[in-house]
Design a protein around this motif. Structure first.
Motif, PDB file in Angstrom:
ATOM      1  N   ALA A  54     -28.087 -67.278  84.503  1.00 27.70           N
ATOM      2  CA  ALA A  54     -28.419 -68.355  85.436  1.00 27.70           C
ATOM      3  C   ALA A  54     -27.690 -69.640  85.022  1.00 27.70           C
ATOM      4  O   ALA A  54     -27.159 -69.722  83.901  1.00 27.70           O
ATOM      5  CB  ALA A  54     -29.934 -68.558  85.439  1.00 27.70           C
ATOM      6  N   PRO A  55     -27.672 -70.648  85.886  1.00 30.20           N
ATOM      7  CA  PRO A  55     -26.983 -71.896  85.538  1.00 30.20           C
ATOM      8  C   PRO A  55     -27.515 -72.515  84.246  1.00 30.20           C
ATOM      9  O   PRO A  55     -28.722 -72.524  84.005  1.00 30.20           O
ATOM     10  CB  PRO A  55     -27.301 -72.811  86.733  1.00 30.20           C
ATOM     11  N   THR A  60     -20.545 -70.596  79.451  1.00 30.00           N
ATOM     12  CA  THR A  60     -19.265 -71.221  79.112  1.00 30.00           C
ATOM     13  C   THR A  60     -19.146 -71.434  77.608  1.00 30.00           C
ATOM     14  O   THR A  60     -18.102 -71.133  77.011  1.00 30.00           O
ATOM     15  CB  THR A  60     -19.128 -72.563  79.864  1.00 30.00           C
ATOM     16  N   ALA A  96     -21.342 -80.495  73.119  1.00 34.78           N
ATOM     17  CA  ALA A  96     -22.388 -79.520  72.769  1.00 34.78           C
ATOM     18  C   ALA A  96     -22.161 -78.949  71.371  1.00 34.78           C
ATOM     19  O   ALA A  96     -23.111 -78.699  70.636  1.00 34.78           O
ATOM     20  CB  ALA A  96     -22.418 -78.398  73.805  1.00 34.78           C
ATOM     21  N   ARG A 227     -38.669 -73.789  77.206  1.00 36.83           N
ATOM     22  CA  ARG A 227     -37.608 -72.875  77.622  1.00 36.83           C
ATOM     23  C   ARG A 227     -37.246 -71.918  76.494  1.00 36.83           C
ATOM     24  O   ARG A 227     -37.008 -72.345  75.362  1.00 36.83           O
ATOM     25  CB  ARG A 227     -36.421 -73.739  78.012  1.00 36.83           C
TER      26      ARG A 227
HETATM   27  N1  LIG Z   1     -25.057 -81.725  73.268  1.00 35.47           N
HETATM   28  C1  LIG Z   1     -25.790 -80.614  73.443  1.00 35.47           C
HETATM   29  N2  LIG Z   1     -26.680 -80.248  72.522  1.00 35.47           N
HETATM   30  C2  LIG Z   1     -27.413 -79.144  72.682  1.00 35.47           C
HETATM   31  N3  LIG Z   1     -27.333 -78.332  73.726  1.00 35.47           N
HETATM   32  C3  LIG Z   1     -26.462 -78.644  74.669  1.00 35.47           C
HETATM   33  C4  LIG Z   1     -25.638 -79.790  74.573  1.00 35.47           C
HETATM   34  N4  LIG Z   1     -24.855 -79.835  75.642  1.00 35.47           N
HETATM   35  C5  LIG Z   1     -25.193 -78.748  76.373  1.00 35.47           C
HETATM   36  N5  LIG Z   1     -26.154 -78.049  75.777  1.00 35.47           N
HETATM   37  C6  LIG Z   1     -26.788 -76.816  76.265  1.00 35.47           C
HETATM   38  O1  LIG Z   1     -25.778 -76.000  76.799  1.00 35.47           O
HETATM   39  C7  LIG Z   1     -26.092 -75.708  78.169  1.00 35.47           C
HETATM   40  C8  LIG Z   1     -24.816 -75.678  78.968  1.00 35.47           C
HETATM   41  O2  LIG Z   1     -24.030 -74.636  78.479  1.00 35.47           O
HETATM   42  P1  LIG Z   1     -22.915 -73.998  79.394  1.00 35.47           P
HETATM   43  O3  LIG Z   1     -22.137 -75.044  80.049  1.00 35.47           O
HETATM   44  O4  LIG Z   1     -22.216 -73.008  78.547  1.00 35.47           O
HETATM   45  O5  LIG Z   1     -23.828 -73.241  80.447  1.00 35.47           O
HETATM   46  P2  LIG Z   1     -23.347 -72.341  81.653  1.00 35.47           P
HETATM   47  O6  LIG Z   1     -24.251 -71.150  81.671  1.00 35.47           O
HETATM   48  O7  LIG Z   1     -21.897 -72.111  81.580  1.00 35.47           O
HETATM   49  O8  LIG Z   1     -23.705 -73.295  82.872  1.00 35.47           O
HETATM   50  P3  LIG Z   1     -23.118 -73.286  84.371  1.00 35.47           P
HETATM   51  O9  LIG Z   1     -23.831 -72.186  85.069  1.00 35.47           O
HETATM   52  O10 LIG Z   1     -23.496 -74.627  84.884  1.00 35.47           O
HETATM   53  O11 LIG Z   1     -21.647 -73.086  84.302  1.00 35.47           O
HETATM   54  C9  LIG Z   1     -26.983 -76.809  78.627  1.00 35.47           C
HETATM   55  O12 LIG Z   1     -27.833 -76.363  79.676  1.00 35.47           O
HETATM   56  C10 LIG Z   1     -27.760 -77.136  77.374  1.00 35.47           C
HETATM   57  O13 LIG Z   1     -28.867 -76.266  77.240  1.00 35.47           O
END
Ligand SMILES: Nc1ncnc2c1ncn2[C@@H]1O[C@H](COP(=O)(O)OP(=O)(O)OP(=O)(O)O)[C@@H](O)[C@H]1O
Ligand SMILES: [Mg+2]
Length: 262
Positions: A54-55, A60, A96, A227
């Motif tokens: 999920a988002p 990523t 992150a 979560r």
């Molecule tokens: N500075 C940070 N410190 C800790 N956790 C972080 C930080 N920045 C992002 N995250 C975590 O990483 C998640 C985002 O990770 P990522 O971009 O890999 O997700 P994704 O599954 O690819 O999202 P999308 O579906 O939007 O592409 C955020 O939802 C958060 O939980």
């Protein structure tokens, strides 16, 4: 700190079934703490693997960290970010995971290549029909691959490719073409896709997912403390793997499978 990221976690405790059969040869080590042990040594080279969730669950970051670790260990890597500019992608991953501060150096050496949104013309000039779009996409990817010569590729995400095609058949055909081409050339590929729901009880995998050699799914649920994140290796052809629903976290050191629930 970076060294720790690039070293595969060789601990085989508490990550599921494959405790004694780690096979580090012929494997693409993700270098992600706990994950290589779950995969009995890493992703079998040349496999086409879907990373779905999920988002915001970390698709990523998990993929980028894997390619970063590969590049650090001398494996040419190509990240195709269809939804973000290179600059934004780098800003997000480095915010992150501050340990990834030397990404720029890896890019300068050519070991890590990133093609962000806007660099692929197929997404700017949609072809006249699905077939010409597919041809254009394949030939553009071919030419990027010829110049960068990667051993591992990530496409972030295929959900966007779906929008290029009018029908389900054309989309599945395009994915199959890509997967077959990568498989033939021995390139390991991580395809990211979005899952509509993280609810395990209603989880249904899309039909097109069956073309992939492996599926790694990231789930988010609401627990007592808020979560909770879990990852599962749903399938991985060519290796024994853990079938645990493994808790994970995203820390400043990166994506980590938590070996024990706290
Ligand atoms: N500075 C940070 N410190 C800790 N956790 C972080 C930080 N920045 C992002 N995250 C975590 O990483 C998640 C985002 O990770 P990522 O971009 O890999 O997700 P994704 O599954 O690819 O999202 P999308 O579906 O939007 O592409 C955020 O939802 C958060 O939980
Ligand atoms: Mg993402």
């Amino acid at each position: 700190m970076v060294e720790a990221l690039s070293q595969p976690n060789t601990s085989t405790e508490d990550v599921g079934e494959p405790k004694t059969e780690a096979n580090w040869a012929g494997r693409l080590k993700t270098g992600v703490s706990g994950l290589d042990s779950m995969l009995s040594g890493g992703i079998p080279e040349g496999k086409q693997v879907l990373i779905t969730g999920a988002p915001g669950v970390g698709k990523t970051l998990l993929s980028f960290q894997t390619l970063y670790n590969c590049a650090k260990s001398g494996i040419p890597s190509l990240y195709i970010a269809l939804e973000e500019d290179t600059h934004d992608l780098l800003k997000n991953v480095q915010e992150a995971i501050p340990a990834l501060s030397d990404v720029g150096d890896l890019m300068k050496t050519g070991m890590l290549n990133i093609k962000g949104q806007g660099t692929l013309s197929v997404f700017l000039t949609k072809g006249e029909n699905a077939s010409s779009t597919l041809d254009q996409m394949v030939s553009e990817l071919d030419s990027i691959i010829k110049t960068t010569n990667p051993k591992v590729i990530c496409i972030d995400s295929i959900s966007l490719i779906k929008l290029l095609f009018q029908g389900e058949f054309e989309y599945r055909n395009a994915l199959t073409h890509l997967a077959v081409d990568f498989r033939k050339s021995g390139i390991t590929c991580l395809f990211i896709s979005e899952m509509k729901s993280s609810d395990l009880s209603v989880l249904v995998f899309e039909q097109e997912y069956f073309i992939f050699d492996g599926i790694m799914a990231l789930y988010e649920s609401r627990g007592e403390k808020g979560r909770e994140l879990h990852m599962e290796i749903v399938k991985m052809r060519g290796t024994k793997h853990s079938r645990l629903l493994a808790p994970y976290d995203i820390t400043s050191n990166g994506f980590q499978i938590l070996l024990k629930e706290v």
